[in-house]
Design a protein around this motif. Sequence first.
Motif, PDB file in Angstrom:
ATOM      1  N   GLY A   1      42.876 -20.850 -19.132  1.00 22.97           N
ATOM      2  CA  GLY A   1      42.854 -19.278 -18.588  1.00 22.97           C
ATOM      3  C   GLY A   1      44.430 -18.288 -19.628  1.00 22.97           C
ATOM      4  N   GLN A   2      44.861 -18.883 -20.333  1.00 26.57           N
ATOM      5  CA  GLN A   2      45.986 -18.490 -20.548  1.00 26.57           C
ATOM      6  C   GLN A   2      46.566 -18.079 -22.117  1.00 26.57           C
ATOM      7  N   LYS A   3      45.024 -17.466 -21.742  1.00 24.59           N
ATOM      8  CA  LYS A   3      44.629 -16.263 -23.468  1.00 24.59           C
ATOM      9  C   LYS A   3      44.158 -15.093 -23.602  1.00 24.59           C
ATOM     10  N   CYS A   4      44.605 -13.837 -24.218  1.00 29.43           N
ATOM     11  CA  CYS A   4      44.454 -12.550 -24.194  1.00 29.43           C
ATOM     12  C   CYS A   4      42.661 -12.708 -24.148  1.00 29.43           C
ATOM     13  N   SER A   5      42.128 -14.166 -24.413  1.00 32.82           N
ATOM     14  CA  SER A   5      40.900 -13.598 -24.652  1.00 32.82           C
ATOM     15  C   SER A   5      40.180 -14.471 -24.176  1.00 32.82           C
ATOM     16  N   ALA A   6      40.928 -14.763 -22.848  1.00 32.04           N
ATOM     17  CA  ALA A   6      40.581 -16.150 -21.891  1.00 32.04           C
ATOM     18  C   ALA A   6      38.907 -15.317 -20.687  1.00 32.04           C
ATOM     19  N   GLY A   7      37.930 -16.174 -20.715  1.00 29.18           N
ATOM     20  CA  GLY A   7      36.615 -15.212 -20.127  1.00 29.18           C
ATOM     21  C   GLY A   7      37.008 -15.295 -19.251  1.00 29.18           C
ATOM     22  N   SER A   8      37.604 -14.115 -18.146  1.00 28.94           N
ATOM     23  CA  SER A   8      37.930 -13.996 -16.947  1.00 28.94           C
ATOM     24  C   SER A   8      37.029 -13.191 -15.995  1.00 28.94           C
ATOM     25  N   ARG A   9      35.533 -13.141 -16.837  1.00 27.16           N
ATOM     26  CA  ARG A   9      34.412 -12.365 -15.905  1.00 27.16           C
ATOM     27  C   ARG A   9      33.578 -13.125 -16.404  1.00 27.16           C
ATOM     28  N   ALA A  10      32.449 -13.008 -15.757  1.00 24.45           N
ATOM     29  CA  ALA A  10      31.285 -13.387 -15.587  1.00 24.45           C
ATOM     30  C   ALA A  10      29.919 -13.258 -15.470  1.00 24.45           C
ATOM     31  N   VAL A  11      29.019 -12.111 -16.017  1.00 23.35           N
ATOM     32  CA  VAL A  11      27.879 -10.970 -15.715  1.00 23.35           C
ATOM     33  C   VAL A  11      26.757 -11.900 -16.229  1.00 23.35           C
ATOM     34  N   ILE A  12      26.078 -11.947 -15.060  1.00 19.86           N
ATOM     35  CA  ILE A  12      24.788 -12.759 -14.775  1.00 19.86           C
ATOM     36  C   ILE A  12      23.694 -12.040 -15.095  1.00 19.86           C
ATOM     37  N   HIS A  13      22.892 -11.964 -15.452  1.00 17.29           N
ATOM     38  CA  HIS A  13      21.516 -11.439 -14.946  1.00 17.29           C
ATOM     39  C   HIS A  13      20.894 -12.024 -13.892  1.00 17.29           C
ATOM     40  N   GLN A  14      20.798 -11.255 -12.492  1.00 11.55           N
ATOM     41  CA  GLN A  14      20.144 -12.161 -12.011  1.00 11.55           C
ATOM     42  C   GLN A  14      19.255 -13.108 -11.722  1.00 11.55           C
ATOM     43  N   ASP A  15      18.121 -13.120 -12.189  1.00 11.52           N
ATOM     44  CA  ASP A  15      17.427 -14.027 -12.264  1.00 11.52           C
ATOM     45  C   ASP A  15      18.073 -15.259 -12.880  1.00 11.52           C
ATOM     46  N   VAL A  16      19.079 -15.133 -13.163  1.00 12.69           N
ATOM     47  CA  VAL A  16      18.859 -16.713 -13.727  1.00 12.69           C
ATOM     48  C   VAL A  16      20.487 -16.789 -12.363  1.00 12.69           C
ATOM     49  N   TYR A  17      21.142 -16.039 -12.067  1.00 13.19           N
ATOM     50  CA  TYR A  17      22.816 -16.524 -11.787  1.00 13.19           C
ATOM     51  C   TYR A  17      22.704 -17.498 -10.620  1.00 13.19           C
ATOM     52  N   ASN A  18      21.829 -18.286 -10.070  1.00  9.27           N
ATOM     53  CA  ASN A  18      22.204 -19.251  -9.413  1.00  9.27           C
ATOM     54  C   ASN A  18      22.493 -20.219 -10.204  1.00  9.27           C
ATOM     55  N   GLU A  19      21.593 -20.580 -10.835  1.00 11.46           N
ATOM     56  CA  GLU A  19      21.159 -21.247 -11.790  1.00 11.46           C
ATOM     57  C   GLU A  19      22.896 -21.595 -13.177  1.00 11.46           C
ATOM     58  N   VAL A  20      23.223 -20.529 -13.027  1.00 16.85           N
ATOM     59  CA  VAL A  20      24.166 -20.555 -14.241  1.00 16.85           C
ATOM     60  C   VAL A  20      25.580 -20.591 -13.286  1.00 16.85           C
ATOM     61  N   LEU A  21      25.683 -20.507 -11.877  1.00 16.03           N
ATOM     62  CA  LEU A  21      26.915 -20.703 -11.536  1.00 16.03           C
ATOM     63  C   LEU A  21      26.924 -22.374 -11.112  1.00 16.03           C
ATOM     64  N   GLU A  22      25.394 -22.577 -10.657  1.00 20.70           N
ATOM     65  CA  GLU A  22      25.417 -23.987 -10.353  1.00 20.70           C
ATOM     66  C   GLU A  22      26.138 -24.835 -10.977  1.00 20.70           C
ATOM     67  N   LYS A  23      25.447 -24.745 -12.841  1.00 16.64           N
ATOM     68  CA  LYS A  23      25.630 -25.250 -13.626  1.00 16.64           C
ATOM     69  C   LYS A  23      27.018 -25.423 -14.109  1.00 16.64           C
ATOM     70  N   ALA A  24      27.950 -24.030 -13.970  1.00 14.52           N
ATOM     71  CA  ALA A  24      29.141 -23.406 -14.043  1.00 14.52           C
ATOM     72  C   ALA A  24      30.401 -24.525 -12.935  1.00 14.52           C
ATOM     73  N   VAL A  25      29.554 -24.959 -12.285  1.00 14.35           N
ATOM     74  CA  VAL A  25      30.231 -25.220 -11.215  1.00 14.35           C
ATOM     75  C   VAL A  25      31.169 -27.038 -11.146  1.00 14.35           C
ATOM     76  N   ALA A  26      29.263 -27.741 -11.355  1.00 17.70           N
ATOM     77  CA  ALA A  26      29.845 -28.866 -11.615  1.00 17.70           C
ATOM     78  C   ALA A  26      30.272 -29.030 -13.209  1.00 17.70           C
ATOM     79  N   LEU A  27      30.061 -28.411 -13.991  1.00 12.88           N
ATOM     80  CA  LEU A  27      30.877 -28.242 -15.112  1.00 12.88           C
ATOM     81  C   LEU A  27      32.543 -28.420 -14.587  1.00 12.88           C
ATOM     82  N   THR A  28      33.170 -27.974 -14.464  1.00 12.80           N
ATOM     83  CA  THR A  28      34.197 -27.338 -13.952  1.00 12.80           C
ATOM     84  C   THR A  28      34.519 -28.807 -13.533  1.00 12.80           C
ATOM     85  N   LYS A  29      34.067 -29.249 -12.346  1.00 16.98           N
ATOM     86  CA  LYS A  29      34.510 -29.907 -11.904  1.00 16.98           C
ATOM     87  C   LYS A  29      34.370 -31.506 -12.244  1.00 16.98           C
TER      88      LYS A  29
END
Length: 522
Positions: free
Chosen positions: A324-352
């Motif tokens: 995360g040490q890039k000036c361009s790092a995406g430190s915020r994810a803004v997600i449409h409410q309809d797909v928020y849970n699904e994207v969060l779940e996928k991102a958490v799984a990938l991060t792990k």
Amino acid sequence: MITTTNTDINSYKHEPFTDFTLEENRSEFKKALEVVQSELGKDYPLVIGEEFITTKEQIISVNPANKKEVIGRVSKANKELAEKAMQTALSTFNTWKKEDPEVRANILFCAADIIRRRKHEFSGYLVKEAGKPWKEADADTAEAVDFLEYYARQMMKLKDGSPVESREGEINKFNYIPLGVGIIISPFNFPLAIMAGTVAAAIVTGNTVLLKPSDNTPVVAAKFVEVMEEAGLPQGVFNYIPGDGEEIGDYLVDHPKTRFISFTGSREVGCRIYERAAKVQPGQIWLKRVIAEMGGKDTVVVDKDADLDVAASSIVYSAFGFSGQKCSAGSRAVIHQDVYNEVLEKAVALTKTLTVGSPEDVNTYMGPVIGQASYNKIMKYIEIGMEEGKLMTGGEGDDSEGYFIQPTIIADVNEKARLMQEEIFGPVVAFCKARDFDHMMEIANNTEYGLTGALLSNTPEHIERAKEEFHVGNLYFNRGCTGAIVGYHPFGGFNMSGTDSKAGGPDYLIMHMQAKTTSTTI
Ligand code: NAP
């Protein structure tokens, strides 16, 4: 004699990245790491004109993945030595400014060739001194080559000026001439590419420079000084003066003979430089020019019809590349409410699945953060995040041997929360839910920064609206928000992200020159 590759001004192509799936490349990289290992702990002097100056006081550069390992001991300039460097650069300017621009460009081509030939060795230093995993180090080295190749070609395009009209009895010319002595102040996070790019742009345009690299990464910079010397750069054009940011930084920024400052780093230091440089000092006969490329709070926006797997991976790799040490790092994810849970779940799984550990291991995705102060600051933000939102994964750090922090996702963060507003510069991403596309754009623009952003969407009208409304210097569609390439994605941000100088773009060199009009009556 150094032979250069293709120097045709229109032939620029970015340097390919190394394919580490190939055993041959892995083995070459390992050998380079061994060479670097055998060179650790050396002393590096200041370089002022023809003198190599060793000082008693030194900067001890250590490996952020292994604090006990010393990368190098680097001499440290004080105000007197900074003044000596200024006098050297001033006198060298008298000859360097008259050097044929083609000769200046050719030195950059030669330097690019030298780095290209020794690329794994440079990347090895980036692994050791900055804690960059192989791929990130390789990309940093490739970008340094790109800057040299690109700016050399840009200089060839600008050397005869720009056309203006002439009329009967009058010949008019519009040419660019150098400015004078420039102070180059570089950050730790692209210790080769940004340092080399900002130096190269200043000298190819005929200026002389004093380089103050980051205290965290002065050894990589010293290696670049050697390259420029080997490439044929005359002594005194490029002076290497690591030192304390506040002591010699303030001294040189205030100096009446400083003509311009090219700074890349935090907003705090950038604003300080901008303000101080604005004050005209006794004996100063120009207004200083300041290029200040500063921080970011960059957003990946996910529309409800986006490809959600691509969205999740774009968020994760933008957030956690180089910890995360890039000036361009995406430190915020803004997600449409309809797909928020699904994207969060996928991102958490990938991060792990991401591996955190020694950057010397080819399989490591994320190495350490740069040092104790960064580690403490990031861990503090994780605490704040746990109050402002919900910890989904990560959150832990270990600074016993190096400065390691697990990739961290904090969910359900309010759009105005500190985690959504302040640059953390570490492996932490905040997730925020948006009602609709209007709301997404509103959140995307609600910080004081404006560096990079990405929109994942399959709605053409939304993409068109984002082109107008998403107020960032570098905007990407259906991919992550990091990874700008010299000559393809000129880089720089709006608002408090800086002066939008667009490094690696066609307007960059002109900022290091002034235009002169001559009108001859015939
Ligand atoms: P930093 O703390 O601002 O340091 C940058 C440079 O400024 C270092 O060489 C530092 O020297 C020097 N410095 C400190 N105080 C100074 C002063 N009073 N006068 C003159 N120079 C001074 O930044 P960093 O931690 O190295 O880098 C991370 C920051 O850079 C982040 O905010 C990131 O977003 C930003 N960045 C922006 C871009 C861009 O293109 N927009 C690119 C890369 C990074 P010392 O090391 O001696 O303190």
